[in-house]
Structures are given as structure tokens and as C-alpha cells.
Design an enzyme around this catalytic site. Structure first.
Site, short mmCIF file in Angstrom:
data_model
loop_
_atom_site.label_atom_id
_atom_site.label_comp_id
_atom_site.label_asym_id
_atom_site.label_seq_id
_atom_site.Cartn_x
_atom_site.Cartn_y
_atom_site.Cartn_z
N THR A 103 2.42 20.67 -18.22
CA THR A 103 1.25 19.29 -18.81
C THR A 103 -0.09 20.01 -19.68
O THR A 103 -0.11 20.68 -18.93
CB THR A 103 0.97 18.40 -17.92
OG1 THR A 103 1.62 17.43 -17.35
CG2 THR A 103 -0.11 17.09 -18.09
N GLU A 139 13.10 18.36 -9.18
CA GLU A 139 11.53 17.51 -9.50
C GLU A 139 11.81 16.58 -9.03
O GLU A 139 11.32 16.30 -7.51
CB GLU A 139 11.20 18.11 -10.77
CG GLU A 139 9.86 17.72 -10.22
CD GLU A 139 8.67 18.03 -11.45
OE1 GLU A 139 9.38 19.19 -12.71
OE2 GLU A 139 7.51 17.93 -12.01
C1 LIG Z 1 -2.40 15.94 -8.52
C2 LIG Z 1 -1.03 16.19 -9.29
C3 LIG Z 1 0.10 17.10 -9.97
C4 LIG Z 1 0.02 17.65 -11.36
N1 LIG Z 1 0.72 18.88 -11.00
C5 LIG Z 1 1.63 19.13 -12.79
C6 LIG Z 1 1.88 21.12 -12.48
O1 LIG Z 1 2.24 21.29 -11.57
N2 LIG Z 1 2.77 20.91 -13.63
C7 LIG Z 1 2.65 19.87 -14.30
O2 LIG Z 1 2.94 20.19 -16.07
N3 LIG Z 1 1.70 18.80 -14.28
C8 LIG Z 1 1.64 18.07 -13.62
N4 LIG Z 1 1.23 17.49 -13.49
C9 LIG Z 1 0.73 16.07 -14.28
C10 LIG Z 1 1.81 15.48 -14.34
O3 LIG Z 1 3.11 15.54 -14.60
C11 LIG Z 1 1.33 14.04 -15.70
O4 LIG Z 1 -0.50 13.64 -15.41
C12 LIG Z 1 2.33 13.02 -15.85
O5 LIG Z 1 3.68 13.17 -16.19
C13 LIG Z 1 1.77 11.97 -16.95
O6 LIG Z 1 1.37 12.10 -18.25
P1 LIG Z 1 -0.45 11.98 -18.56
O7 LIG Z 1 -1.33 12.60 -17.66
O8 LIG Z 1 -1.21 12.97 -19.63
O9 LIG Z 1 -0.72 10.80 -18.60
P2 LIG Z 1 0.12 9.90 -20.38
O10 LIG Z 1 1.46 10.69 -20.92
O11 LIG Z 1 -1.34 10.12 -21.43
O12 LIG Z 1 -0.31 8.76 -19.31
C14 LIG Z 1 -0.99 7.58 -19.50
C15 LIG Z 1 -0.14 6.09 -19.10
O13 LIG Z 1 0.78 5.66 -20.58
C16 LIG Z 1 2.16 5.61 -20.12
N5 LIG Z 1 3.01 6.21 -20.60
C17 LIG Z 1 2.86 7.81 -22.05
N6 LIG Z 1 3.88 7.04 -22.29
C18 LIG Z 1 4.47 5.69 -22.55
C19 LIG Z 1 6.04 5.81 -23.35
N7 LIG Z 1 6.71 5.67 -23.75
N8 LIG Z 1 6.22 4.36 -22.77
C20 LIG Z 1 5.62 3.41 -22.05
N9 LIG Z 1 4.50 4.16 -21.26
C21 LIG Z 1 3.64 5.42 -21.95
C22 LIG Z 1 2.29 6.64 -18.71
O14 LIG Z 1 3.69 6.15 -18.24
C23 LIG Z 1 1.09 6.01 -18.13
O15 LIG Z 1 0.53 4.91 -17.22
C24 LIG Z 1 0.20 16.98 -12.29
C25 LIG Z 1 -0.19 15.56 -12.28
C26 LIG Z 1 -1.27 15.40 -11.30
C27 LIG Z 1 -1.81 14.43 -11.14
#
Ligand SMILES: Cc1cc2nc3c(=O)[nH]c(=O)nc-3n(C[C@H](O)[C@H](O)[C@H](O)COP(=O)(O)OP(=O)(O)OC[C@H]3O[C@@H](n4cnc5c(N)ncnc54)[C@H](O)[C@@H]3O)c2cc1C
Length: 381
Positions: A127, A244
Site C-alpha cells: 500500500t 492472507e
Molecule cells: C492497520 C492496518 C494494517 C495494514 N497493513 C498493511 C500491510 O502490512 N501491508 C500493506 O501493503 N498494506 C497494509 N494495509 C493497507 C490496507 O491493505 C489498505 O488500507 C486497504 O487495502 C485499502 O486501501 P486504501 O486504504 O488505500 O483505501 P482505498 O483504496 O482508497 O479505498 C477507500 C474506499 O473506496 C472503496 N473502493 C476502492 N476501490 C473500489 C472499487 N473498485 N469498487 C468499490 N469500492 C471501492 C474501498 O472499498 C474503500 O471503502 C494496512 C491497513 C491498516 C489500516
């Protein structure tokens, strides 16, 4: 219904994990929550009792057993003890397949013994501030220059981000090639230009270190690339995401079972209007619904574990397990908190901590919406 997933060896291993949790984790976890991190020594102690690297071949210090039931035992015991600070499932369930399956002989010798002993703590960095769900939109780049790659970019929300010694970084080696131009590089603690930002202030999972990572002209040796130079990093990620997501589903069901048990006990003891609150029909109906859904979830997830062990767990089945169980978990914990009344809102009650810890489950590892996209796409639309 009887749970028939485990054999005698798994039950014995569960006892070992329980003893470890009671001795080394439970008495200290509240302090770690205040500190925002779990001490590295705990990882070493967990390594000593064999909690890491089942799938690591014996010659590299592991158990040489590829059986996700052991991973599930660890996840379940961590959850049952509310020990949300331990980033062990990230290490065991998420990172291990990359380090076991994609490494060459020299890399195995370099990394796997420390992985199995708990001396090398791992993380995976996909991410970025501008790309989470849309992984193909990442902007971190790795440009090949002779015997190394020059890595530049930023990652965020990385579990074990402060403690990690090895980080698998997803980078674009050929930005014009889209999904076919992505490579996985292992960045090691101490490499020039690699650093982490502050330990992020989360709503829950307070003892788990989650951080931003920065890469500024980091020279990553070609010898730290996972797999051949074919830009297939994105596909390597896709191959491993089902495991995962199953790990997250295992945690979800364990949390649902635990909070349900605690709430039933609470409802037996709490009185209102001269009666146990469990004697109200509403309480019984709520608990009946939640117990039914949890048991159905349990059997689906157990079947997924069997499928994973057989090499048959599909991306779609894992997506179903992930979104449904985590949505159940958050709904269940919220309704159980309601049944606790005001006490449910007090941090000293386990349901309050479970409520805070659980909220992220429908987000990381792929959001509920993305899971539904994966399932929906399988219909051929
Ligand atoms: C505590 C914690 C630990 C984590 N650990 C890791 C880690 O170890 N390694 C790592 O790489 N990442 C990690 N993450 C990141 C996590 O995987 C991402 O936060 C997650 O995949 C969502 O991405 P984003 O936060 O960018 O949200 P966004 O992608 O910006 O999404 C925002 C909203 O839009 C919605 N959305 C996005 N695209 C679509 C679509 N095509 N259709 C419908 N809805 C959509 C999403 O469902 C969400 O509701 C972690 C996150 C947290 C909070």
C-alpha cells in the site's frame, strides 16, 4: 456441530501456544498497548517454542510442514487472548510463502533460519498513500543499475513496519508495462536511504506497530529480488492473497466465537427489572442469530483451510470467506457491545477492546467492496 479439522498434533501444539500466551503475552499486553509496540524479544521467545516458519524446510531451521492448520491454531489463540499487538500472522501467513516459494538457495540460507527463529521480523509493503485497493496504481519504482536496483517511493500502513528487519517491497520495474512490470524486492534494515516514519496512531490494535516506510535512492542488490526478472510481481501477489485473506477470516471467526462466549456469560449475570438480561426474548434472539451465523462461518472457513492445504483454495472462495466473516465479526461485536449496556463502552471490558481491534478487519487484506468485486467478476460480466 463437532469441529473435526484438527488432529492430535494440532491439539498438542495448541497447548504449547496457550502456555506461551499465558506466560509471555497476556501479563504484558496492556503495557505494550501503551508503548505502541511489542518488544522484539517476544518474537525470539515465540520462535523458541516453534511458532514461526512451519513451511520452512528443516534444513533452514523450520518444521518443514506445509499445513495451514498450525497457522490457524496460532491465529485463534492470539485472538482468544485479545493479543492484537502480535504481528505473527503477517509473518507466518502472509510473508512466509514469498520467502519459501520464491527464493533461491542463497536467499533461503540467508533469510529462512532467522525467519523461523524470530530473529528476523518481516513485513510486506504494497500500500502507498495514493494506492491501496488499486494496487496497479503504485508509484514506487525500482530501476536496474548493474548489480542493484535503485528504489524510490513511499509505503504506508505497513504492519510490523517499525520492528521489521526484512520488508518485501512491491515496486514498478517497468511502469509502462502495467501489471506486467512489477517486481518484489527484499529491503533490509540498515540499507542506506531506507527508513520508517512514526508509528501510526490507530483506532485499535494499539500494541501493533504500523508505519509509513520511505525509500530514497536505496540500492537494493539484484540478489534481493524475489523470483526471476520477469516483472511478474503483481501475479506473485495475486497467488498469495488467498492465504492472507483466509488468515484474516480465521481471525474473524475466532473473534466472533470469543466475544459471543463472553457476552453469553455476561447476560447470565447481569440483572435488569429483577431478571437476568438473558431472560429477555430480544437478548436470546440476538444471541441465537449470532451463534447461528458464527457456526456456519466456522464450517465454511474450516473447509477453506482444508482446500488451501490441498492447493485448491480459489481467489473467489477466499474472497467470500474474507468479506463475509469480517462483516459478521464487526456486526457481532457491535451487537454484543450493545448487550453489555454502558459497561460495553468501558475499556476494561474485553468487548470494548474487541470492538476497536476488529474494525480494520473489513478493510485490510482487501476491503469488503474489493472482495465483492472479485466474486462479482467471476460471473463473467
Ligand atoms: C492497520 C492496518 C494494517 C495494514 N497493513 C498493511 C500491510 O502490512 N501491508 C500493506 O501493503 N498494506 C497494509 N494495509 C493497507 C490496507 O491493505 C489498505 O488500507 C486497504 O487495502 C485499502 O486501501 P486504501 O486504504 O488505500 O483505501 P482505498 O483504496 O482508497 O479505498 C477507500 C474506499 O473506496 C472503496 N473502493 C476502492 N476501490 C473500489 C472499487 N473498485 N469498487 C468499490 N469500492 C471501492 C474501498 O472499498 C474503500 O471503502 C494496512 C491497513 C491498516 C489500516
Amino acid at each position: 456441530m463437532r469441529r473435526d479439522l484438527f488432529d492430535e498434533e494440532h491439539l498438542l501444539f495448541r497447548e504449547t501456544v496457550r502456555e506461551f500466551m499465558a506466560r509471555e503475552v497476556v501479563p504484558h499486553h496492556a503495557r505494550w498497548e501503551k508503548d505502541g509496540i511489542v518488544p522484539r524479544e517476544v518474537w525470539k521467545k515465540a520462535g523458541e517454542v516453534g511458532m514461526f516458519g512451519f513451511s520452512v524446510p528443516e534444513e533452514y531451521g523450520g518444521a518443514g510442514i506445509t499445513d495451514f492448520r498450525y497457522n490457524a491454531v496460532i491465529v485463534e489463540e492470539i485472538i482468544r487472548n485479545g493479543a492484537s499487538g502480535l504481528g505473527f500472522s503477517l509473518h507466518n501467513d502472509v510473508v512466509a510463502p514469498y520467502l519459501v516459494d520464491l527464493t533461491d538457495e542463497e536467499q533461503k540460507r540467508r533469510w529462512l533460519p532467522g525467519f523461523a527463529s524470530g530473529e528476523l521480523i518481516t513485513a510486506i509493503a504494497m500500500t502507498e498513500p495514493g494506492a491501496g485497493s488499486d494496487l496497479q496504481g503504485i508509484r514506487t519504482t525500482a530501476v536496474r543499475e548493474g548489480d542493484h536496483y535503485l528504489l524510490n517511493g513511499q509505503k504506508t500502513f505497513i504492519t510490523n513496519g517499525v520492528n521489521a528487519d526484512l520488508v518485501i517491497v512491491v515496486a514498478k520495474t517497468d511502469p509502462a508495462a502495467g501489471a506486467r512490470g512489477t517486481t518484489l524486492l527484499v529491503v533490509e534494515r540498515g540499507m542506506d536511504g531506507f527508513g520508517h516514519g512514526r508509528n501510526l496512531d490507530k483506532v485499535g490494535m494499539k500494541a501493533q506497530d504500523t508505519a509509513e516506510l520511505f525509500f530514497e535512492n536505496v540500492r537494493v542488490p539484484v540478489a534481493n529480488r524475489l523470483g526471476p526478472e520477469d516483472g511478474r510481481g503483481f501475479f506473485q501477489l495475486m497467488d498469495n492473497l488467498p492465504q492472507e485473506r483466509l488468515s484474516i477470516a480465521v481471525a474473524a471467526v475466532a473473534a466472533a466465537e470469543t466475544v459471543l462466549e463472553q457476552t453469553i456469560e455476561y447476560c447470565k449475570g447481569r440483572q435488569a427489572f429483577g431478571r437476568n438480561i438473558g431472560s429477555f426474548q430480544n437478548t436470546r434472539f440476538v444471541l441465537a442469530e449470532l451463534a447461528t451465523e458464527t457456526e456456519i462461518a466456522r464450517h465454511y472457513v474450516d473447509k477453506c483451510i482444508v482446500a488451501l492445504n490441498a492447493g485448491e483454495l480459489t481467489v473467489v472462495d477466499a474472497a467470500k470467506a474474507k468479506w463475509w466473516t469480517t462483516e459478521l465479526q464487526t456486526k457481532l461485536i457491535d451487537r454484543c457491545l450493545q448487550l453489555h449496556g454502558g459497561y460495553g463502552y468501558m475499556n476494561e471490558y474485553p468487548v470494548a477492546k474487541a470492538w476497536l481491534d476488529s474494525r480494520v478487519q473489513t478493510i485490510y487484506g482487501g476491503t469488503t467492496e474489493i472482495m465483492k468485486e472479485i466474486i462479482g467478476r467471476s460471473f463473467g460480466f
